[in-house]
Design a protein around this motif. Structure first.
Motif, PDB file in Angstrom:
ATOM      1  N   ASN A 126       0.794  -0.992   0.188  1.00 15.60           N
ATOM      2  CA  ASN A 126      -0.285  -0.461   0.035  1.00 15.60           C
ATOM      3  C   ASN A 126       0.660   1.675  -0.362  1.00 15.60           C
ATOM      4  N   PHE A 127       1.988   1.228   0.393  1.00 14.74           N
ATOM      5  CA  PHE A 127       2.545   2.443   1.173  1.00 14.74           C
ATOM      6  C   PHE A 127       3.369   2.408  -0.369  1.00 14.74           C
ATOM      7  N   LEU A 128       3.659   1.601  -1.387  1.00 21.67           N
ATOM      8  CA  LEU A 128       4.281   1.249  -2.634  1.00 21.67           C
ATOM      9  C   LEU A 128       3.992   1.965  -3.364  1.00 21.67           C
ATOM     10  N   VAL A 129       2.209   1.927  -3.494  1.00 21.23           N
ATOM     11  CA  VAL A 129       1.599   2.163  -4.374  1.00 21.23           C
ATOM     12  C   VAL A 129       1.116   3.419  -4.546  1.00 21.23           C
ATOM     13  N   THR A 130       0.652   4.406  -3.230  1.00 23.26           N
ATOM     14  CA  THR A 130       0.685   5.513  -2.874  1.00 23.26           C
ATOM     15  C   THR A 130       1.888   6.429  -2.881  1.00 23.26           C
ATOM     16  N   LYS A 131       3.401   5.621  -2.881  1.00 22.35           N
ATOM     17  CA  LYS A 131       4.025   6.305  -3.592  1.00 22.35           C
ATOM     18  C   LYS A 131       4.501   6.600  -4.467  1.00 22.35           C
ATOM     19  N   ASN A 132       4.258   6.085  -6.055  1.00 22.90           N
ATOM     20  CA  ASN A 132       5.062   5.696  -6.598  1.00 22.90           C
ATOM     21  C   ASN A 132       3.530   6.321  -8.234  1.00 22.90           C
ATOM     22  N   THR A 133       2.198   6.291  -6.588  1.00 19.05           N
ATOM     23  CA  THR A 133       1.068   7.141  -7.604  1.00 19.05           C
ATOM     24  C   THR A 133       0.032   7.630  -7.462  1.00 19.05           C
ATOM     25  N   SER A 134      -0.497   7.312  -6.541  1.00 21.34           N
ATOM     26  CA  SER A 134      -1.029   8.761  -5.710  1.00 21.34           C
ATOM     27  C   SER A 134      -2.639   7.524  -4.979  1.00 21.34           C
ATOM     28  N   ALA A 135      -3.129   8.834  -3.928  1.00 19.12           N
ATOM     29  CA  ALA A 135      -3.940   8.273  -3.239  1.00 19.12           C
ATOM     30  C   ALA A 135      -5.308   7.512  -3.763  1.00 19.12           C
ATOM     31  N   LEU A 136      -5.773   8.054  -4.874  1.00 23.22           N
ATOM     32  CA  LEU A 136      -6.598   8.223  -5.756  1.00 23.22           C
ATOM     33  C   LEU A 136      -7.163   6.816  -6.776  1.00 23.22           C
ATOM     34  N   THR A 137      -5.238   6.664  -6.864  1.00 28.06           N
ATOM     35  CA  THR A 137      -4.978   5.273  -6.989  1.00 28.06           C
ATOM     36  C   THR A 137      -5.584   4.480  -6.448  1.00 28.06           C
ATOM     37  N   LEU A 138      -4.972   4.266  -5.376  1.00 31.33           N
ATOM     38  CA  LEU A 138      -4.873   3.175  -4.297  1.00 31.33           C
ATOM     39  C   LEU A 138      -6.371   2.819  -4.318  1.00 31.33           C
ATOM     40  N   GLN A 139      -7.074   3.634  -3.733  1.00 29.05           N
ATOM     41  CA  GLN A 139      -8.802   3.908  -3.744  1.00 29.05           C
ATOM     42  C   GLN A 139      -9.346   2.651  -4.707  1.00 29.05           C
ATOM     43  N   VAL A 140      -8.832   3.081  -5.867  1.00 28.39           N
ATOM     44  CA  VAL A 140      -9.321   2.372  -7.081  1.00 28.39           C
ATOM     45  C   VAL A 140      -9.158   1.197  -7.218  1.00 28.39           C
ATOM     46  N   LEU A 141      -8.306   0.854  -6.955  1.00 27.70           N
ATOM     47  CA  LEU A 141      -7.602  -0.780  -6.769  1.00 27.70           C
ATOM     48  C   LEU A 141      -8.606  -1.590  -5.933  1.00 27.70           C
ATOM     49  N   GLY A 142      -8.185  -0.193  -5.286  1.00 32.96           N
ATOM     50  CA  GLY A 142      -9.502  -1.507  -3.634  1.00 32.96           C
ATOM     51  C   GLY A 142     -11.140  -1.395  -4.159  1.00 32.96           C
ATOM     52  N   ASN A 143     -11.172  -0.803  -5.168  1.00 31.16           N
ATOM     53  CA  ASN A 143     -12.644  -0.699  -5.260  1.00 31.16           C
ATOM     54  C   ASN A 143     -12.259  -2.280  -6.028  1.00 31.16           C
ATOM     55  N   ALA A 144     -11.560  -2.191  -7.359  1.00 33.76           N
ATOM     56  CA  ALA A 144     -11.166  -3.175  -8.464  1.00 33.76           C
ATOM     57  C   ALA A 144     -11.218  -4.820  -7.300  1.00 33.76           C
ATOM     58  N   LYS A 145     -10.635  -4.602  -6.254  1.00 29.34           N
ATOM     59  CA  LYS A 145     -10.305  -5.993  -5.585  1.00 29.34           C
ATOM     60  C   LYS A 145     -11.642  -6.854  -5.241  1.00 29.34           C
ATOM     61  N   GLY A 146     -12.581  -5.624  -4.707  1.00 26.06           N
ATOM     62  CA  GLY A 146     -14.255  -5.845  -3.827  1.00 26.06           C
ATOM     63  C   GLY A 146     -14.642  -6.289  -5.184  1.00 26.06           C
ATOM     64  N   ALA A 147     -14.522  -5.626  -6.013  1.00 25.46           N
ATOM     65  CA  ALA A 147     -15.365  -6.612  -7.434  1.00 25.46           C
ATOM     66  C   ALA A 147     -15.245  -7.845  -7.578  1.00 25.46           C
ATOM     67  N   VAL A 148     -12.953  -7.517  -7.661  1.00 25.94           N
ATOM     68  CA  VAL A 148     -13.307  -9.174  -8.434  1.00 25.94           C
ATOM     69  C   VAL A 148     -13.659 -10.202  -7.011  1.00 25.94           C
ATOM     70  N   ALA A 149     -13.019  -9.681  -5.684  1.00 24.47           N
ATOM     71  CA  ALA A 149     -13.507 -10.540  -4.557  1.00 24.47           C
ATOM     72  C   ALA A 149     -14.897 -11.392  -4.570  1.00 24.47           C
ATOM     73  N   VAL A 150     -16.141 -10.244  -5.124  1.00 24.05           N
ATOM     74  CA  VAL A 150     -17.207 -10.767  -5.604  1.00 24.05           C
ATOM     75  C   VAL A 150     -17.392 -11.731  -6.278  1.00 24.05           C
ATOM     76  N   VAL A 151     -16.776 -11.459  -7.463  1.00 25.56           N
ATOM     77  CA  VAL A 151     -17.310 -12.006  -8.309  1.00 25.56           C
ATOM     78  C   VAL A 151     -16.491 -13.910  -8.341  1.00 25.56           C
ATOM     79  N   ILE A 152     -15.269 -13.675  -7.324  1.00 28.27           N
ATOM     80  CA  ILE A 152     -14.759 -14.795  -7.148  1.00 28.27           C
ATOM     81  C   ILE A 152     -15.514 -15.795  -5.685  1.00 28.27           C
ATOM     82  N   SER A 153     -16.282 -14.991  -5.529  1.00 23.89           N
ATOM     83  CA  SER A 153     -17.058 -15.472  -3.892  1.00 23.89           C
ATOM     84  C   SER A 153     -18.119 -16.254  -5.088  1.00 23.89           C
ATOM     85  N   ILE A 154     -18.641 -15.580  -5.801  1.00 22.92           N
ATOM     86  CA  ILE A 154     -19.920 -15.455  -7.205  1.00 22.92           C
ATOM     87  C   ILE A 154     -19.595 -17.290  -7.235  1.00 22.92           C
ATOM     88  N   LEU A 155     -18.372 -16.963  -8.234  1.00 24.71           N
ATOM     89  CA  LEU A 155     -18.324 -18.195  -9.226  1.00 24.71           C
ATOM     90  C   LEU A 155     -18.460 -19.542  -8.067  1.00 24.71           C
TER      91      LEU A 155
END
Length: 80
Positions: A19-48
């Motif tokens: 998390n620190f390295l992603v924020t350092k090399n990109t931005s806090a917004l990118t980290l938030q977007v990645l968190g949203n993507a991770k949540g969607a992927v977790a839901v898809v895996i849960s469904i499957l």
């Protein structure tokens, strides 16, 4: 007993460092977007894997999340 604690601590450290390295090399917004993507992927895996039921509104919400992640990636790529 000590092995699970050591493994858990190591994984927590790795997650915080990532998390620190992603924020350092990109931005806090990118980290938030990645968190949203991770949540969607977790839901898809849960469904499957677990055959969890999903409603139309749920599918619409996850679809909007994925479209937002793709749009953010495209905008970041174009305007960088």
């Amino acid at each position: 007993m000590w092995l699970p604690l050591l493994v858990n601590s190591t994984m927590a450290y790795a997650a915080n460092l990532t998390n620190f390295l992603v924020t350092k090399n990109t931005s806090a917004l990118t980290l938030q977007v990645l968190g949203n993507a991770k949540g969607a992927v977790a839901v898809v895996i849960s469904i499957l894997l677990f055959r969890n039921p999903v409603t139309f509104i749920g599918i619409a919400g996850y679809s909007m999340t994925v479209m937002g992640v793709v749009a953010y990636g495209e905008a970041k790529r174009r305007y960088q």
